[in-house]
Write a protein that holds these residues in place. Structure first.
Motif, short mmCIF file in Angstrom:
data_model
loop_
_atom_site.label_atom_id
_atom_site.label_comp_id
_atom_site.label_asym_id
_atom_site.label_seq_id
_atom_site.Cartn_x
_atom_site.Cartn_y
_atom_site.Cartn_z
N THR A 8 3.11 -0.79 4.19
CA THR A 8 2.70 0.53 3.73
C THR A 8 3.90 1.46 3.58
N LEU A 37 -1.88 3.74 11.52
CA LEU A 37 -1.41 2.63 10.69
C LEU A 37 -0.53 1.68 11.50
N GLN A 38 0.33 2.23 12.37
CA GLN A 38 1.19 1.40 13.21
C GLN A 38 0.37 0.57 14.19
N ALA A 52 -0.42 -2.01 9.92
CA ALA A 52 -0.40 -1.79 8.47
C ALA A 52 0.93 -1.23 7.96
N MET A 53 1.77 -0.72 8.84
CA MET A 53 3.04 -0.14 8.39
C MET A 53 4.01 -1.19 7.86
N CYS A 67 0.86 -1.18 0.00
CA CYS A 67 0.00 0.00 0.00
C CYS A 67 0.90 1.23 0.00
N ARG A 126 -2.52 -0.58 13.89
CA ARG A 126 -3.25 -1.65 13.21
C ARG A 126 -2.34 -2.62 12.46
N TYR A 175 0.57 5.19 0.61
CA TYR A 175 -0.31 6.27 1.06
C TYR A 175 0.35 7.59 0.72
#
Length: 55
Positions: free
Chosen positions: A30, A21-22, A26-27, A2, A24, A4
């Motif tokens: 991402t 993001l961290q 997702a980093m 991803c 969850r 962003y």
């Protein structure tokens, strides 16, 4: 993967987004590309192209 992108955001707003993001997890997949409000207009115009190159 991803990518962003944020253009013209405040640094505090970007910090909140990255923190979310961290939290969850997702980093891990991402990449964040950001140009803040105080960045020159020429850099802000190049940001979408940078995102496309990374993608």
């Amino acid at each position: 993967m991803c990518v962003y992108i944020a253009i013209g955001q405040k640094a505090s707003s970007m910090a909140q987004i990255v923190t979310a993001l961290q939290e969850r997890g997702a980093m891990e997949y991402t990449i964040v590309v950001a140009q803040m409000t105080d960045s020159p207009a020429t850099l802000q115009c190049l940001t979408p192209y940078t995102r496309a190159a990374l993608g």
